[in-house]
Design an enzyme around this catalytic site. Structure first.
Site, PDB file in Angstrom:
ATOM      1  N   HIS A 247       0.754  -1.213   0.140  1.00  0.00           N
ATOM      2  CA  HIS A 247      -0.037   0.038  -0.077  1.00  0.00           C
ATOM      3  C   HIS A 247       0.954   1.319  -0.077  1.00  0.00           C
ATOM      4  O   HIS A 247       0.362   2.160  -0.218  1.00  0.00           O
ATOM      5  CB  HIS A 247      -1.042   0.141   1.271  1.00  0.00           C
ATOM      6  CG  HIS A 247      -2.182  -0.827   0.828  1.00  0.00           C
ATOM      7  ND1 HIS A 247      -2.131  -2.078   0.698  1.00  0.00           N
ATOM      8  CD2 HIS A 247      -3.512  -0.474   0.551  1.00  0.00           C
ATOM      9  CE1 HIS A 247      -3.673  -2.542   0.243  1.00  0.00           C
ATOM     10  NE2 HIS A 247      -4.233  -1.519   0.225  1.00  0.00           N
ATOM     11  N   SER A 269      -7.381   0.836  -2.391  1.00  0.00           N
ATOM     12  CA  SER A 269      -6.539   0.306  -1.312  1.00  0.00           C
ATOM     13  C   SER A 269      -7.324  -0.996  -0.862  1.00  0.00           C
ATOM     14  O   SER A 269      -8.754  -0.993  -1.243  1.00  0.00           O
ATOM     15  CB  SER A 269      -6.374   1.003  -0.094  1.00  0.00           C
ATOM     16  OG  SER A 269      -7.606   1.693   0.627  1.00  0.00           O
ATOM     17  N   ASP A 270      -6.776  -1.894  -0.336  1.00  0.00           N
ATOM     18  CA  ASP A 270      -7.692  -3.034   0.126  1.00  0.00           C
ATOM     19  C   ASP A 270      -8.078  -2.395   1.699  1.00  0.00           C
ATOM     20  O   ASP A 270      -7.806  -1.346   2.258  1.00  0.00           O
ATOM     21  CB  ASP A 270      -7.016  -4.379   0.271  1.00  0.00           C
ATOM     22  CG  ASP A 270      -7.822  -5.488   0.410  1.00  0.00           C
ATOM     23  OD1 ASP A 270      -9.234  -5.187   0.719  1.00  0.00           O
ATOM     24  OD2 ASP A 270      -7.326  -6.613   0.552  1.00  0.00           O
ATOM     25  N   TRP A 271      -8.967  -3.413   2.256  1.00  0.00           N
ATOM     26  CA  TRP A 271      -9.910  -3.128   3.369  1.00  0.00           C
ATOM     27  C   TRP A 271      -8.989  -2.495   4.531  1.00  0.00           C
ATOM     28  O   TRP A 271      -8.029  -3.156   5.328  1.00  0.00           O
ATOM     29  CB  TRP A 271     -10.354  -4.405   3.831  1.00  0.00           C
ATOM     30  CG  TRP A 271     -11.163  -4.213   5.329  1.00  0.00           C
ATOM     31  CD1 TRP A 271     -10.955  -4.343   6.427  1.00  0.00           C
ATOM     32  CD2 TRP A 271     -12.742  -4.623   5.182  1.00  0.00           C
ATOM     33  NE1 TRP A 271     -11.754  -4.488   7.307  1.00  0.00           N
ATOM     34  CE2 TRP A 271     -12.968  -4.317   6.502  1.00  0.00           C
ATOM     35  CE3 TRP A 271     -13.664  -4.440   4.387  1.00  0.00           C
ATOM     36  CZ2 TRP A 271     -14.212  -4.365   6.918  1.00  0.00           C
ATOM     37  CZ3 TRP A 271     -15.113  -4.600   4.584  1.00  0.00           C
ATOM     38  CH2 TRP A 271     -15.175  -4.678   5.881  1.00  0.00           C
ATOM     39  N   ARG A 272      -9.011  -1.191   5.000  1.00  0.00           N
ATOM     40  CA  ARG A 272      -8.138  -0.626   6.031  1.00  0.00           C
ATOM     41  C   ARG A 272      -6.953  -0.629   5.949  1.00  0.00           C
ATOM     42  O   ARG A 272      -6.186  -0.468   7.017  1.00  0.00           O
ATOM     43  CB  ARG A 272      -8.843  -0.895   7.202  1.00  0.00           C
ATOM     44  CG  ARG A 272     -10.350  -0.917   7.273  1.00  0.00           C
ATOM     45  CD  ARG A 272     -10.744   0.555   7.498  1.00  0.00           C
ATOM     46  NE  ARG A 272     -10.407   1.084   8.784  1.00  0.00           N
ATOM     47  CZ  ARG A 272     -10.801   2.453   8.987  1.00  0.00           C
ATOM     48  NH1 ARG A 272     -11.161   3.254   8.109  1.00  0.00           N
ATOM     49  NH2 ARG A 272     -10.140   3.106  10.169  1.00  0.00           N
TER      50      ARG A 272
END
Ligand code: NOJ
Length: 720
Positions: A247, A269-272
């Site tokens: 990220h 982005s992926d989850w959080r």
């Protein structure tokens, strides 16, 4: 646009209905969950107001057209009336929506080696996704799977970069369907950049340590294929890649994707995972620093929740991130919204295209995919198809015999009537006079009681044949979600059958009655005992809503199995990594105390007929840039018609870096009547012969290549 409106486009939230349902569950984001969240202190009405204020550009987890239209109506109240981009996890059909078509899991679809079919699946799924109000799917997952401990293997198209790339590109074309009206298309999202499928310990999100050569030659090509197919978005992966979290990794987002491959879509982005640069990776000094590092590295949209908007605004106001950098992201996101026709259509209109007959067609496609994806692993003494003159009473048992677990991961509760379990299928297809006896030995793969095993054994002894349905569970819908052994964030340190399923198999086999094992699983189950002792094994993977019917058709012989393994089945967890395209020294030595080779190699799969290959021909010399025209005759030498998957492999005999013993370079499927011969002509693209040289450049080196098709072998030379 104001800077607030611009940053708003980069912000995503969970659907307000989900937020409303979780409103009373005050608290924090569960650190370890990637599917449940609450927004502490932020309520549904706050998010609604943010939409009116133009501070939200995207949602996900919105499951009805009505909810989606409500959110879009709020967006129309904003100053610029920019529509929302609503995403969803529809990875093998729109399975998070009750009643929609659940196609076989991606690993099962890869087993079909039929990318035209997979493209059709994605095109159909696009219609259902649009009808439920979303217009973006977080699919295809083009991770190359080489570690069977990792729970997400079933979401992928297996271990081979060429196959994964072909399937991924087919899905992108199907979803984004350039020639269809905008209201029938959805935006694809290739994920997860990159190589999270080989975490150091098999656990989802753990670090990946791989060489740049392996990254470029194995894990990158599927992304290049998806980009060529026009993939409009990209998701980065949870993990830390060689020390730099994905990220915040500008080398993967900017250099590999944009500069080298020409990707022009946007990155989500992926989850959080932006937050996790701070909370998990200890890579950013604060949450705001995490936003800074991620956006500067190339991130365009945040999944999901509060904090990102405020942090990014402050960073821009402080002059640390330029407005021009924000403009880049906003242009990319708006371009996608325009291409999807979101400024013109709303989801309720899009829903009109889906009538009952269209839905029935989709079910039919799901059935076709399930049939073609079943892989017959073993068939000793031609036990299959079941001879119903001989085997009149059949015991059906195992925790997955009458279970919706065949639907696979990323599926919420589906109506009973839209799922055909294996038992349902067997009851439908069994010819008159064949008695199906069902023994319910419990629905969990994690525990089978001694009493249930004893009862199964007794009933087996009274029957003529046993069909035992065992495997793993990745289903995330209640009550099965409590019992998962695979799927997202369900990784294992063992690849044997979980629970007491092996004991159950041993008990029924001990009766001496012939046993057919049907495996339902989303990643390799390495059960040496089953492979050695059970005479017939059908790998069903997670065959989707029509899967039980397809399984029954194959067992009774109405359908001739034709799927091939898209992934090698290791002998045990200790044999990981086992993959077919290994380097020459990989098996120079063997293991002490166990066989070295896997249970079944990539490409394995039996049929009820036999095929013979002859007259393999390729030109002796290939000029630089020229593709290799391969010709081979394939004959159905048995007595039933059937499909043969023709796999063309090459081996670069000598290189300036070591090269795999064989690599898949082309494939096709042919249907042949008994006695029929077809000449298969298939091209290997020149670039497919490239290696990553010592300077990390992708080059085709002159010299000799071997070609293997079936039992045939020949060679050609790339001229200087
Ligand atoms: C986390 C998963 O890694 C990703 O694949 C998925 O798309 C998102 N959650 C959204 O559900």
């Amino acid at each position: 646009m104001t800077i607030e409106e611009k940053i708003g486009q980069m912000c995503q939230f969970m659907g307000v209905e989900q937020v409303r349902q979780n409103d009373d569950k005050s608290g924090q984001f569960p650190a370890n969950s990637d599917s449940v969240a609450t927004y502490p202190g932020l309520h549904a009405q706050d998010i609604e107001q943010m939409v009116r204020d133009g501070k939200v550009g995207s949602f996900f987890m919105v499951f009805t057209a009505k909810d989606a239209d409500y959110l879009q109506s709020l967006a129309r109240e904003s100053r610029l009336k920019i529509p929302l981009l609503i995403g969803t996890d529809a990875i093998h059909g729109n399975g998070l929506v009750s009643g929609d078509t659940v196609y076989p899991a991606p690993l099962s679809m890869a087993s079909t080696f039929d990318d035209a079919l997979v493209e059709r699946v994605a095109a159909e799924a696009a219609l259902e996704i649009r009808a439920s109000g979303s217009s973006w799917t977080f699919s295809p997952n083009v991770d190359v799977a080489r570690d069977a401990r990792w729970g997400r293997v079933g979401e992928t198209f297996g271990e081979d970069p060429f196959l994964v790339g072909r399937m991924g590109a087919a899905m992108v074309r199907g979803y984004q369907g350039k020639d269809r009206p905008a209201s029938e298309r959805v935006l694809a999202c290739m994920k997860h950049l990159i190589a999270g499928s080989v975490p150091v310990n098999g656990l989802n999100g753990a670090p990946t340590e791989i060489s740049e050569r392996t990254l470029r030659s194995v894990f990158l090509p599927p992304y290049l294929d998806c980009i060529k197919a026009g993939a409009g978005s990209l998701m980065t992966a949870h993990h830390d890649l060689n020390g730099v979290p994905c990220h915040a990794n500008s080398w993967i987002m900017e250099t590999l994707m944009r500069k080298e491959a020409g990707f022009s879509g946007f990155v989500v982005s992926d989850w959080r995972d932006i937050e996790r640069l701070y909370t998990v990776h200890h890579f950013a000094a604060s949450p705001q620093e995490a936003v800074y590092l991620s956006v500067q590295a190339g991130m365009d949209m945040h999944m999901h929740g509060p904090g990102f908007f405020e942090d990014l605004l402050q960073l821009v106001k402080a002059g640390r991130i330029s407005e021009e950098r924000i403009n880049q992201s906003v242009r990319r996101i708006l371009a996608a919204k325009f291409q999807l026709g979101l400024f013109e259509t709303n989801s309720l209109q899009a829903g009109d295209v889906l009538n009952t007959s269209v839905r029935l067609e989709h079910r039919q496609t799901a059935l076709e995919a399930a049939r073609k994806g079943l892989v017959l692993l073993k068939n000793q003494d031609a036990l299959l198809p079941i001879n119903t003159n001989r085997y009149k009473q059949i015991l059906v048992t195992g925790p997955l015999a009458d279970s919706p677990v065949i639907l696979g991961d990323w599926v919420q509760t589906q109506p009973k009537e839209s799922t055909i379990t294996v038992l349902d299928g067997l009851r439908k297809v069994a010819p008159p006079g064949c008695k199906i006896v069902f023994h319910d030995c419990g629905k969990t793969v994690k525990k089978t009681t001694p009493e249930a095993i004893a009862e199964a054994q007794k009933l087996a002894a009274e029957s003529d044949l046993v069909i035992l349905v065992v495997g793993e569970n990745s289903l995330r819908s209640a009550p099965y979600d409590k019992d998962r052994t695979s799927g997202e964030n369900h990784d294992r340190s063992d690849i044997e059958l979980p629970g007491q399923q092996l004991e159950l198999a041993r008990a029924v086999a001990a009766t001496g009655k012939p046993v057919v094992v049907v495996l339902v699983n989303s990643r390799p189950v390495g059960s040496e005992w089953i492979a050695d002792n059970i005479p017939a094994i059908l790998e069903a993977w997670e065959p989707g809503c029509q899967g039980g019917l397809a399984v029954a058709e194959v067992l009774f012989g109405n359908v001739n199995p034709s799927g091939r393994l898209p992934i090698t089945i290791p002998r045990s967890v200790g044999h990981i990594q086992s993959f077919y395209n290994y380097k020459p020294s990989q098996y120079f030595r063997g293991y002490v105390g166990s066989k070295t080779e896997p249970l079944y190699w990539f490409g394995h799969g039996l049929s009820y007929t036999t095929f013979k290959y002859s007259n393999l021909h390729v030109p002796a010399d290939i000029k630089p840039g020229q593709s290799v025209a391969v010709k081979v005759d394939v004959t159905n030498s048995g007595t039933r018609s059937g499909d043969e998957v023709v796999l063309v492999y090459t081996h670069d005999v000598l290189g300036t870096v070591t090269t795999p013993v064989r690599e898949l370079k082309a494939f096709t499927r042919v249907t042949l009547a008994p006695g029929e011969t077809k000449t298969v002509e298939i091209n290997i693209a020149y670039d497919q012969l490239a290696i990553i040289d010592q300077e990390m450049k992708r080059v085709v080196e002159p010299g000799d290549f071997e070609v293997f098709v079936g039992n045939q072998k020949t060679k050609f030379t790339i001229l200087p």
